[in-house]
Design a protein around this motif. Structure first.
Motif, PDB file in Angstrom:
ATOM      1  N   THR A  66      15.780   2.890  21.216  1.00 25.09           N
ATOM      2  CA  THR A  66      14.318   2.981  21.164  1.00 25.09           C
ATOM      3  C   THR A  66      13.616   1.877  21.950  1.00 25.09           C
ATOM      4  OG1 THR A  66      14.297   1.686  19.100  1.00 25.09           O
ATOM      5  CG2 THR A  66      14.351   4.099  18.893  1.00 25.09           C
ATOM      6  N   ALA A  67      14.266   0.743  22.138  1.00 25.39           N
ATOM      7  CA  ALA A  67      13.635  -0.393  22.802  1.00 25.39           C
ATOM      8  C   ALA A  67      13.857  -0.337  24.318  1.00 25.39           C
ATOM      9  CB  ALA A  67      14.186  -1.707  22.249  1.00 25.39           C
ATOM     10  N   ASP A  68      12.902  -0.918  25.045  1.00 28.55           N
ATOM     11  CA  ASP A  68      13.088  -1.154  26.479  1.00 28.55           C
ATOM     12  C   ASP A  68      13.879  -2.452  26.626  1.00 28.55           C
ATOM     13  OD1 ASP A  68      11.468   1.066  27.159  1.00 28.55           O
ATOM     14  OD2 ASP A  68       9.675  -0.151  26.861  1.00 28.55           O
ATOM     15  N   ASP A 124      11.582   4.332  32.550  1.00 34.59           N
ATOM     16  CA  ASP A 124      12.623   5.132  31.912  1.00 34.59           C
ATOM     17  C   ASP A 124      13.286   4.270  30.843  1.00 34.59           C
ATOM     18  OD1 ASP A 124      14.835   6.571  31.143  1.00 34.59           O
ATOM     19  OD2 ASP A 124      15.593   6.911  33.178  1.00 34.59           O
ATOM     20  N   GLN A 125      13.182   4.690  29.596  1.00 43.80           N
ATOM     21  CA  GLN A 125      13.706   3.880  28.494  1.00 43.80           C
ATOM     22  C   GLN A 125      15.221   3.713  28.567  1.00 43.80           C
ATOM     23  OE1 GLN A 125      15.578   4.782  25.479  1.00 43.80           O
ATOM     24  NE2 GLN A 125      15.473   2.614  24.878  1.00 43.80           N
ATOM     25  N   GLY A 126      15.884   4.573  29.304  1.00 42.31           N
ATOM     26  CA  GLY A 126      17.334   4.481  29.401  1.00 42.31           C
ATOM     27  C   GLY A 126      17.824   3.473  30.417  1.00 42.31           C
ATOM     28  N   THR A 127      16.905   2.825  31.124  1.00 43.29           N
ATOM     29  CA  THR A 127      17.303   1.840  32.130  1.00 43.29           C
ATOM     30  C   THR A 127      17.421   0.446  31.527  1.00 43.29           C
ATOM     31  OG1 THR A 127      15.005   1.438  32.775  1.00 43.29           O
ATOM     32  CG2 THR A 127      16.201   3.147  33.971  1.00 43.29           C
ATOM     33  N   THR A 164      17.764 -14.542  29.320  1.00 43.00           N
ATOM     34  CA  THR A 164      17.114 -13.912  28.180  1.00 43.00           C
ATOM     35  C   THR A 164      17.355 -12.412  28.219  1.00 43.00           C
ATOM     36  OG1 THR A 164      15.346 -15.551  27.987  1.00 43.00           O
ATOM     37  CG2 THR A 164      14.911 -13.389  27.054  1.00 43.00           C
ATOM     38  N   ALA A 165      17.761 -11.858  27.090  1.00 42.60           N
ATOM     39  CA  ALA A 165      17.845 -10.409  26.908  1.00 42.60           C
ATOM     40  C   ALA A 165      16.680 -10.009  26.007  1.00 42.60           C
ATOM     41  CB  ALA A 165      19.168 -10.018  26.273  1.00 42.60           C
ATOM     42  N   LEU A 166      15.814  -9.143  26.526  1.00 38.53           N
ATOM     43  CA  LEU A 166      14.610  -8.713  25.808  1.00 38.53           C
ATOM     44  C   LEU A 166      14.769  -7.267  25.358  1.00 38.53           C
ATOM     45  CD1 LEU A 166      11.542  -8.833  25.025  1.00 38.53           C
ATOM     46  CD2 LEU A 166      11.068  -8.174  27.401  1.00 38.53           C
ATOM     47  N   PHE A 167      14.565  -7.036  24.058  1.00 38.14           N
ATOM     48  CA  PHE A 167      14.554  -5.694  23.480  1.00 38.14           C
ATOM     49  C   PHE A 167      13.133  -5.461  22.974  1.00 38.14           C
ATOM     50  CE2 PHE A 167      18.836  -7.296  23.269  1.00 38.14           C
ATOM     51  CZ  PHE A 167      19.652  -6.210  23.530  1.00 38.14           C
ATOM     52  N   ALA A 168      12.344  -4.677  23.701  1.00 37.00           N
ATOM     53  CA  ALA A 168      10.923  -4.524  23.396  1.00 37.00           C
ATOM     54  C   ALA A 168      10.608  -3.095  22.964  1.00 37.00           C
ATOM     55  CB  ALA A 168      10.077  -4.903  24.615  1.00 37.00           C
ATOM     56  N   LEU A 218      26.312   0.796  33.756  1.00 29.88           N
ATOM     57  CA  LEU A 218      25.318  -0.126  34.300  1.00 29.88           C
ATOM     58  C   LEU A 218      25.029   0.166  35.767  1.00 29.88           C
ATOM     59  CD1 LEU A 218      23.556  -2.559  33.504  1.00 29.88           C
ATOM     60  CD2 LEU A 218      25.353  -4.041  34.417  1.00 29.88           C
ATOM     61  N   LYS A 219      26.004   0.676  36.498  1.00 31.08           N
ATOM     62  CA  LYS A 219      25.793   0.950  37.917  1.00 31.08           C
ATOM     63  C   LYS A 219      24.703   2.001  38.136  1.00 31.08           C
ATOM     64  CE  LYS A 219      30.404  -0.312  39.574  1.00 31.08           C
ATOM     65  NZ  LYS A 219      31.648   0.159  40.255  1.00 31.08           N
ATOM     66  N   THR A 220      24.506   2.882  37.161  1.00 29.90           N
ATOM     67  CA  THR A 220      23.515   3.953  37.309  1.00 29.90           C
ATOM     68  C   THR A 220      22.237   3.693  36.528  1.00 29.90           C
ATOM     69  OG1 THR A 220      24.520   5.225  35.495  1.00 29.90           O
ATOM     70  CG2 THR A 220      25.311   5.662  37.728  1.00 29.90           C
ATOM     71  N   CYS A 221      22.277   2.812  35.530  1.00 31.65           N
ATOM     72  CA  CYS A 221      21.078   2.608  34.715  1.00 31.65           C
ATOM     73  C   CYS A 221      20.362   1.285  35.001  1.00 31.65           C
ATOM     74  CB  CYS A 221      21.396   2.707  33.224  1.00 31.65           C
ATOM     75  SG  CYS A 221      22.343   1.326  32.539  1.00 31.65           S
TER      76      CYS A 221
END
Length: 267
Positions: A145-147, A197-200, A216-220, A181-184
C-alpha cells in the motif's frame, strides 16, 4: 591472522590500515598498490596518517600467496577480475567491498566463489546490515500500500550511483515483495509524468562534500509514513566491519558469503 590489502592507497585502503592497527587479533601483513603507483615503498603508517609502522606499500606484482591468510579488496570494478584470478590461483580467501560491479564482474565473483571463500557486501557496517533486515519487515507489512523511495548521499568523489548500499536496500525490499528490482526501479524523475506507479521503488542520489554515507528507506502511505535511516560518520565503521569479516572468513569452505552470514542475521 595475517591480512593483506589490495589498493592500500585508496580512501578505504588507508582506513583499513588504521583498523588493522587497532585490531587485537589481526595484523596487516602486506599492502599492495599498482606497480606504477608513486606510493610504492611508502610506509603504510605514514600513508594512513597514524605514524610510521613496520610495513611499506609494495607493488601488486610482487604479492605472494604466503604474504597473507586473507585479502581485503576495496578497489575498483576495473581490477576486480584480475584480483579474483590471483586469489583463486593462490587459494586465498578474500573480503570484497568494491561496488558498482556489472553483470560480467558479478559472474566472475560467482565463478571464483566455487574455488575460494569470499565475503561480498555493499556495506560492512553492522547498522546497515541490520537496516536490511528492518526494511524487509517494513516491506512485508507496508509494501503493498505504501510508496517506497530510497534516498542516499555520499561524498563528491564517489563514482557509482545509486550506491551499492542503496541497491542492496532496494533488492531486499523487492525480494520481500516478490518483485524484480530491474523492472520496478525508477532512478530519476523530471518534467510532467503520469501518476506514480505504487509498484515501483524510487531512488534519489546526492553527491556532495565529504558525506561519508547516508541512506533512508521511505514507506509513505496516505496519512502516515515510516522512514528507516542509517548515517555513517566515519569510514572506520566500515573498515572494522571488513576486518571482522576477514577474521570470520578464515578457514571457511569455498562459497559466496555476505555480512548476513558474518553477523548471523535473520532476514
Amino acid at each position: 591472522m595475517k591480512v593483506g590489502l589490495f589498493g592500500a592507497n585508496g580512501r578505504m585502503g588507508r582506513v583499513l590500515i588504521e583498523a588493522l592497527d587497532l585490531s587485537d587479533d589481526a595484523e596487516l601483513s602486506v599492502a599492495t598498490v599498482r606497480d606504477d603507483s608513486p606510493w610504492v615503498g611508502l610506509n603504510v603508517g605514514e600513508l594512513a596518517g597514524i605514524g610510521k609502522k613496520e610495513i611499506d606499500c609494495s607493488a601488486l606484482s610482487s604479492l605472494s600467496g604466503s604474504d597473507a591468510d586473507v585479502m581485503i579488496d576495496f578497489t575498483l570494478p576495473s581490477v576486480i577480475e584480475s584480483n579474483l584470478s590471483w586469489c583463486v590461483e593462490n587459494t586465498m580467501p578474500v573480503v570484497i567491498g568494491t561496488t558498482g560491479l556489472n553483470d560480467e564482474q558479478l559472474a566472475a565473483l560467482d565463478e571464483a566463489a566455487k574455488h575460494i571463500p569470499i565475503v561480498f557486501a555493499a556495506n560492512y557496517s553492522v547498522g546497515v546490515n541490520l537496516m536490511l533486515s528492518l526494511v524487509r519487515q517494513a516491506a512485508s507489512v507496508l509494501g503493498e500500500t505504501a510508496d517506497i523511495e530510497i534516498t542516499e548521499a555520499h561524498h563528491r568523489f564517489k563514482q557509482d550511483a545509486p550506491s551499492g548500499t542503496a541497491m542492496a536496500i532496494g533488492e531486499a525490499i523487492a525480494d520481500e515483495l516478490g518483485r524484480d528490482l530491474k523492472t520496478c526501479a525508477v532512478y530519476g524523475r523530471e518534467g510532467k509524468e503520469p501518476e506514480r506507479d505504487q509498484g515501483t521503488i524510487g531512488f534519489a542520489t546526492v553527491r556532495a562534500g565529504d558525506i561519508v554515507g547516508e541512506h533512508t528507506a521511505l514507506f509513505a502511505d496516505i496519512g502516515e509514513r515510516l522512514e528507516i535511516t542509517h548515517k555513517a560518520s566515519s569510514r572506520l565503521t566500515f573498515a572494522k566491519g571488513a576486518v571482522h569479516a576477514a577474521k570470520w572468513l578464515y578457514g571457511k569452505q569455498p562459497g559466496l558469503y555476505s555480512m548476513v552470514d558474518v553477523l548471523n542475521l535473520k532476514l
